[in-house]
Design an enzyme around this catalytic site. Structure first.
Site, PDB file in Angstrom:
ATOM      1  N   TRP A  99      51.729 -82.188  14.453  1.00 61.34           N
ATOM      2  CA  TRP A  99      51.866 -82.099  15.910  1.00 61.34           C
ATOM      3  C   TRP A  99      52.677 -83.270  16.450  1.00 61.34           C
ATOM      4  CZ3 TRP A  99      50.125 -85.577  19.642  1.00 61.34           C
ATOM      5  CH2 TRP A  99      50.201 -85.145  20.981  1.00 61.34           C
ATOM      6  N   HIS A 100      52.562 -84.432  15.803  1.00 60.11           N
ATOM      7  CA  HIS A 100      53.278 -85.617  16.295  1.00 60.11           C
ATOM      8  C   HIS A 100      54.778 -85.522  16.062  1.00 60.11           C
ATOM      9  CE1 HIS A 100      49.191 -87.310  16.305  1.00 60.11           C
ATOM     10  NE2 HIS A 100      49.660 -88.166  17.184  1.00 60.11           N
ATOM     11  N   GLY A 101      55.207 -84.717  15.117  1.00 56.87           N
ATOM     12  CA  GLY A 101      56.639 -84.597  14.901  1.00 56.87           C
ATOM     13  C   GLY A 101      56.976 -84.022  13.545  1.00 56.87           C
ATOM     14  N   PHE A 139      56.566 -87.645  21.633  1.00 55.84           N
ATOM     15  CA  PHE A 139      55.832 -86.534  21.047  1.00 55.84           C
ATOM     16  C   PHE A 139      55.676 -85.389  22.028  1.00 55.84           C
ATOM     17  CE2 PHE A 139      53.833 -90.396  19.002  1.00 55.84           C
ATOM     18  CZ  PHE A 139      54.687 -90.369  17.928  1.00 55.84           C
TER      19      PHE A 139
END
Length: 487
Positions: free
Chosen positions: A343-345, A487
Site C-alpha cells: 500500500w505504501h508504494g 503515499f
C-alpha cells in the site's frame, strides 16, 4: 497547500468564518465544506479533481447497489466490482510502471532463455510501455476511505447513504484528504448530522478550542522543529551517502529517522485532527506513543492506528482473523502486512518492510509473546528496547530507495574509519527529546492539559501568539512536504 504555511492559515481563517458565521443552514454548510475541500485539493493539482469526483460517484453507486439488494450473491458481486474498480484506479496511478518494468524483465528473461536454447536471437514481440504517470495527492488515503464506505454497507455497519453530497464530504474533507487519518465510514456518517447542525451555534455547542489549539501547537512543534531540523541537519545527508560517515553517525541516523517519521507523521495527524476539531469534527487518534511498545503487536496498536484498524477490519478479518486456529492466524497476519507494505508504494523495499512486520507479528502470535509485557521493570525495558531496535531496522528498509541502498547502509554500520562530522549537540538534544516525548505518561499529559484549560483566555491568547513568534524565529525557512504525502 501545506498546513504550516501562511497561505493555509489565511485559507482556514476564511473557511472557519464562512462555516460558523456565514453559512448557518445544514445544507449550506455541507455544500460549503465540499466546495472548499475541492478547492483545497485543486490547489495541489486541479487535474485530479475529476478523478476524485469519479471515484466518489462510483463508490456512492456501489454502496447503494450493495445496500438496496437483499440477495447475498448480488451484494457480494457489487462488493467485488467496487474492489476491482478501486484497485484498478489505485494500481494504474501507483503501481503501473513497477508492474510494467517487472513484467518486461520477465518477458526479456524468458525470450533470452528461449533464444539461447534454440541458438538464435529473439526479440520480444511485446513489452509494456513506460508511462509518465503522476500520482494524485492522497489517492491511497481516499481510496481506503471509499472502500471503507462500501465495506461498512456490506457488513451492515451502516445503511447506504442516500445523499451524494455527504459521501463527497466524507471522501474529500480537506484536513484528512492528503494523509489521513483514515476515518471509517461507520464512524463518520452517524455523527455527521449532529456535527453539522444549523440549530446549535457556537454559544450552545462550544468548540473544543483548548484541545484543538494544543493539537495545532503539538503538530507544528513536531514538524517544524524536530522533523525538519533532524532531517535537514543529520538524517537526510547520511542516508544519501552512508559510506562517507562514521558508524556511530550511521546508527544514530537510523534512530533519527525513527524520530523523524514519527514527528512528521504524528505532527501531520495532530494538525489534521486539530483543524477538523475547529470545525466541530471529532477524528480518531492516530498515534499513541508507539516507541514504548513492548512488542510489534503492541506497536501496531499505537502506530498509525486508523490505518492498522483498517487493515484489521477489512483485510485480516476477511482472511479469517483468529477464528481458524493459530497457523491460519499467522498466515493472515503475514499477508495482511505484505499488502500493508505494498500500500505504501510499488517498491521491493516496501514489500520487504511489510514482510518483516508480518513475520514479526506472526512469530509473536505463534509464541504468545505479542501480548505479554513482563511484570519485571528490567525485563519490560529490554522488551521495549528490542522492539524499538527492530522497528528502527525496519525503518531503514522503509526509507531506502532500493535493495542496493539497504545493503550499503547496513555495510556502513561498520565504518569506523571516518571522523564524526555531522553529529552536533543540537542533533543529540533533538534525538533525546524526540525519544523522551514517548516516556511522558498519559496521566501527566492529561494533568497538564487540565491545568492549561484553567488559564484565563487572554493569557491563552498571549501564549498562543508567543508560540508562533518563537516558532517563526527557530524554524527553518520553507516547509518540506510531509513524508506520507508520497503515499
Amino acid at each position: 497547500m501545506l498546513f504550516p504555511t501562511f497561505g493555509f492559515a489565511f485559507f482556514f481563517l476564511c473557511v472557519f468564518t464562512g462555516y460558523w458565521y456565514v453559512f448557518r443552514k445544514n445544507l449550506e454548510r455541507r455544500i460549503f465544506l465540499v466546495a472548499v475541500s475541492y478547492l483545497f485539493y485543486a490547489l495541489w493539482d486541479w487535474r485530479f479533481c475529476g478523478l476524485l469526483f469519479l471515484t466518489t460517484a462510483a463508490n456512492y453507486g456501489f454502496g447503494l447497489l450493495v445496500g438496496i439488494n437483499r440477495e447475498h450473491l448480488w451484494r457480494k458481486t457489487f462488493l467485488v466490482l467496487s474492489i476491482v474498480f478501486n484497485l484498478l484506479v489505485l494500481g494504474f496511478f501507483k503501481y503501473y510502471n513497477f508492474f510494467a518494468e517487472s513484467a518486461n524483465t520477465l518477458i526479456q528473461t524468458f525470450v533470452s532463455g528461449h533464444a539461447a536454447s534454440s541458438a538464435g536471437t529473439a526479440v520480444p514481440s511485446f513489452l509494456f510501455p513506460a508511462l509518465s504517470v503522476i500520482m494524485p495527492v492522497g489517492i491511497s488515503f481516499y481510496t481506503f476511505k471509499v472502500m471503507s464506505y462500501v465495506f461498512d454497507v456490506y457488513l451492515c455497519k451502516l445503511p447506504p447513504v442516500r445523499s451524494y453530497l455527504d459521501v463527497m464530504l466524507y471522501v474529500s474533507f480537506f484536513p484528512q484528504i492528503a494523509s489521513g487519518p483514515i476515518v471509517h465510514a461507520s464512524d463518520f456518517f452517524p455523527r455527521l448530522g449532529e456535527t453539522i447542525n444549523a440549530g446549535r451555534e457556537l454559544e450552545e455547542r462550544p468548540l473544543e478550542f483548548d484541545r484543538a489549539a494544543t493539537l495545532i501547537m503539538s503538530g507544528l512543534l513536531k514538524k517544524m522543529v524536530f522533523a525538519n531540523f533532524l532531517s535537514t541537519l543529520f538524517v537526510d545527508p547520511i542516508f544519501s551517502n552512508p559510506g562517507m560517515y562514521h558508524s556511530a553517525e550511521v546508527f544514530l541516523a537510523a534512530v533519527g529517522y525513527s524520530v523523524v517519521i514519527y514527528c512528521d507523521f504524528s505532527g501531520y495527524s495532530d494538525l489534521a485532527i486539530g483543524i477538523a476539531l475547529f470545525l466541530g469534527f471529532r477524528t480518531p487518534a492516530n498515534f499513541n506513543r508507539p516507541y514504548i511498545s513492548f512488542s510489534v503487536t503492541e506497536f501496531w496498536k499505537r502506530w498509525h492506528m486508523t490505518f492498522s484498524s483498517w487493515l484489521r477490519d477489512y483485510l485480516y478479518f476477511s482472511m479469517g482473523g483468529s477464528r481458524f486456529g493459530k497457523i491460519r492466524t499467522m498466515f493472515a497476519l503475514f499477508f495482511t502486512m505484505i499488502l500493508g507494505g505494498l500500500w505504501h508504494g510499488a517498491s521491493y523495499t516496501f514489500l520487504i518492510w511489510g514482510a518483516m512486520q508480518g513475520l514479526a507479528l506472526a512469530f509473536e502470535r505463534g509464541t504468545g509473546t505479542g501480548s505479554n509485557r513482563s511484570s519485571k521493570p528490567a525485563l519490560a525495558v529490554v522488551q521495549i528496547f528490542v522492539t524499538f531496535l527492530f522497528t528502527t531496522l525496519s525503518w531503514i528498509v522503509f526509507r531506502s530507495a532500493s535493495l542496493e541502498t539497504i545493503l550499503v547502509f547496513f555495510r556502513s554500520l561498520g565504518n569506523f574509519g571516518p571522523q564524526i562530522t555531522l553529529l552536533s549537540p543540537l542533533v543529540l538534544i533533538l534525538l533525546v527529546l524526540g525519544l523522551l516525548m514517548h516516556a511522558i505518561p498519559g496521566s501527566f499529559r492529561a494533568a497538564c492539559f487540565d491545568g492549561y484549560r484553567l488559564v484565563p483566555l487572554p493569557l491563552k491568547g498571549i501564549l498562543f501568539a508567543l508560540f508562533f513568534v518563537l516558532l517563526a524565529i527557530v524554524s527553518m525557512s520553507g516547509v518540506a512536504p510531509f513524508i506520507y504525502f508520497q503515499f
